[in-house]
Design a protein around this motif. Structure first.
Motif, PDB file in Angstrom:
ATOM      1  N   ILE A 189     -24.070  22.635 -40.603  1.00 40.84           N
ATOM      2  CA  ILE A 189     -24.692  21.429 -41.143  1.00 40.84           C
ATOM      3  C   ILE A 189     -23.698  20.289 -41.336  1.00 40.84           C
ATOM      4  CG2 ILE A 189     -24.448  22.120 -43.575  1.00 40.84           C
ATOM      5  CD1 ILE A 189     -27.479  20.299 -42.068  1.00 40.84           C
TER       6      ILE A 189
ATOM      7  N   VAL B 219     -23.040  18.599 -38.025  1.00 41.98           N
ATOM      8  CA  VAL B 219     -24.214  17.839 -37.582  1.00 41.98           C
ATOM      9  C   VAL B 219     -24.319  16.525 -38.359  1.00 41.98           C
ATOM     10  CG1 VAL B 219     -26.730  17.842 -37.342  1.00 41.98           C
ATOM     11  CG2 VAL B 219     -25.454  19.931 -36.880  1.00 41.98           C
TER      12      VAL B 219
ATOM     13  N   VAL C 193     -29.789  25.745 -38.733  1.00 35.24           N
ATOM     14  CA  VAL C 193     -28.682  24.801 -38.581  1.00 35.24           C
ATOM     15  C   VAL C 193     -27.714  24.834 -39.767  1.00 35.24           C
ATOM     16  CG1 VAL C 193     -29.701  22.779 -39.729  1.00 35.24           C
ATOM     17  CG2 VAL C 193     -28.295  22.442 -37.688  1.00 35.24           C
TER      18      VAL C 193
ATOM     19  N   ILE D 203     -31.928  16.745 -42.241  1.00 38.88           N
ATOM     20  CA  ILE D 203     -31.666  17.667 -41.127  1.00 38.88           C
ATOM     21  C   ILE D 203     -32.238  19.049 -41.416  1.00 38.88           C
ATOM     22  CG2 ILE D 203     -29.809  18.863 -39.866  1.00 38.88           C
ATOM     23  CD1 ILE D 203     -28.200  16.180 -40.182  1.00 38.88           C
TER      24      ILE D 203
ATOM     25  N   ASP E 216     -31.538  15.550 -31.857  1.00 37.68           N
ATOM     26  CA  ASP E 216     -32.112  16.723 -31.170  1.00 37.68           C
ATOM     27  C   ASP E 216     -31.149  17.260 -30.116  1.00 37.68           C
ATOM     28  OD1 ASP E 216     -34.539  17.511 -32.233  1.00 37.68           O
ATOM     29  OD2 ASP E 216     -35.694  16.025 -31.125  1.00 37.68           O
TER      30      ASP E 216
ATOM     31  N   LEU F 105     -26.648  24.802 -30.744  1.00 38.74           N
ATOM     32  CA  LEU F 105     -27.288  26.116 -30.865  1.00 38.74           C
ATOM     33  C   LEU F 105     -27.219  26.892 -29.547  1.00 38.74           C
ATOM     34  CD1 LEU F 105     -30.452  25.168 -32.977  1.00 38.74           C
ATOM     35  CD2 LEU F 105     -28.474  26.469 -33.752  1.00 38.74           C
TER      36      LEU F 105
ATOM     37  N   VAL G 190     -28.133  19.037 -31.921  1.00 34.71           N
ATOM     38  CA  VAL G 190     -28.463  20.330 -32.523  1.00 34.71           C
ATOM     39  C   VAL G 190     -28.812  21.356 -31.455  1.00 34.71           C
ATOM     40  CG1 VAL G 190     -30.097  21.546 -34.028  1.00 34.71           C
ATOM     41  CG2 VAL G 190     -29.196  19.316 -34.709  1.00 34.71           C
ATOM     42  N   THR G 191     -29.633  20.965 -30.482  1.00 36.99           N
ATOM     43  CA  THR G 191     -30.015  21.893 -29.402  1.00 36.99           C
ATOM     44  C   THR G 191     -28.782  22.359 -28.638  1.00 36.99           C
ATOM     45  OG1 THR G 191     -32.158  20.793 -29.168  1.00 36.99           O
ATOM     46  CG2 THR G 191     -31.433  22.169 -27.330  1.00 36.99           C
TER      47      THR G 191
ATOM     48  N   TYR H 291     -34.858  21.074 -38.994  1.00 38.31           N
ATOM     49  CA  TYR H 291     -34.419  22.238 -38.212  1.00 38.31           C
ATOM     50  C   TYR H 291     -34.386  23.546 -38.994  1.00 38.31           C
ATOM     51  CZ  TYR H 291     -33.054  18.448 -35.138  1.00 38.31           C
ATOM     52  OH  TYR H 291     -33.071  17.322 -34.353  1.00 38.31           O
TER      53      TYR H 291
END
Length: 291
Positions: free
Chosen positions: A143, A146, A139, A131, A182, A189, A185-186, A135
């Motif tokens: 972490i 995630v 991140v 990861i 994706d 954020l 995480v997107t 990223y």
């Protein structure tokens, strides 16, 4: 790994998958591997130790392939896709063995628990590295969340494959799950999410020390705990602890002296509480116990 030991493990996994753990004898494993029953006991002291080694062998095979993918010069996302595909391939290959392990009540012991803990921490570290490569530092703060979500996706698909016998397109699942990563995480954020959890202390300790699973260390830990649980303060326990300390010193050396270890283990051989650990250490060190 020794060729005979590898054949025994592969034969045992096939038999356990077909007949179940409790209905497979040591003689059947040896015969299927084309070796004598005595050869089985050269490498394993019991069926419990055998299945622990088989699980470790299964795990090592899978992680070795994943490490090769990780070291190849691939785009980070493509690398993770291929690693996920490897996991799913192994789930399909050893599905019957996994079902057997889930279905049957198998006593595996403290050393196996320790090994499983290290496998989990190693898995976390591998996913965290993947990861981070994709990223970057952005991140880092979240972490752990995630990794938990990504491992949750992989583990849930694996569970459905094993338990519910669903069909998954093995060529597509890696890319599919990385696209879900994706999204995760997107979304986190964009929403400026605050982390829900942080790394447990035992993870920090083991990862920072670079500690690896060592069966000798695990056996020694169990042995010490058992000695300490005996009659505290007695002359017998004091002598055992003195011998244990000398054994620790010898095992910590780069060049161990088998004859010294053999002599020190003689102090524990006739003590019922630690006899099992004494025999396990002798097998790990490939030495014979004095009679």
């Amino acid at each position: 790994m020794n060729e005979k030991k590898r054949k025994l493990i592969e034969a045992g996994m096939r038999l356990f998958s077909a007949k179940g753990y409790h209905h497979t004898s040591i003689q059947e494993i040896a015969s299927s591997a084309g070796v004598s029953k005595g050869s089985f006991y050269i490498y394993f002291e019991s069926k419990e130790q055998f299945i622990t080694t088989a699980i470790h062998h299964f795990y090592n095979q899978m992680t070795d392939k994943m490490k090769k993918i990780s070291k190849a010069k691939l785009d980070p996302k493509e690398s993770l896709e291929k690693q996920i595909t490897t996991i799913i391939e192994y789930i399909y290959t050893y599905k019957d063995f996994i079902i057997m392990h889930l279905r049957e009540n198998i006593s595996v012991g403290e050393q196996t628990d320790k090994m499983m803990e290290h496998m989990q921490i190693s898995s976390f570290q591998s996913m965290r590295e993947n990861i981070n490569r994709i990223y970057g530092e952005e991140v880092n703060e979240m972490i752990v969340d995630v990794v938990i979500q990504m491992e949750g996706l992989i583990n849930t698909y694996s569970k459905w494959i094993v338990i519910d016998d669903i069909h998954v397109d093995r060529e597509k699942i890696g890319a599919f799950l990385v696209r879900r990563l994706d999204n995760i995480v997107t979304g986190m954020l964009q929403d400026k999410e605050v982390p829900l959890t942080f790394l447990p202390e035992k993870y920090n300790r083991i990862l920072s020390s670079g500690e690896e699973f060592d069966p000798v260390v695990a056996i020694m830990k169990t042995m010490k705990e058992k000695i300490l649980s005996m009659e505290p303060g007695t002359e017998k326990v004091k002598k055992l602890l003195d011998a244990f300390q000398l054994l620790e010193i010898e095992l910590a050396k780069k060049e161990r002296q088998p004859i010294m270890i053999q002599g020190l283990l003689a102090h524990f051989r006739e003590i019922p509480e630690v006899q099992q650990e004494c025999e396990q250490l002798a097998k790990e060190m490939k030495i014979e116990l004095l009679k």
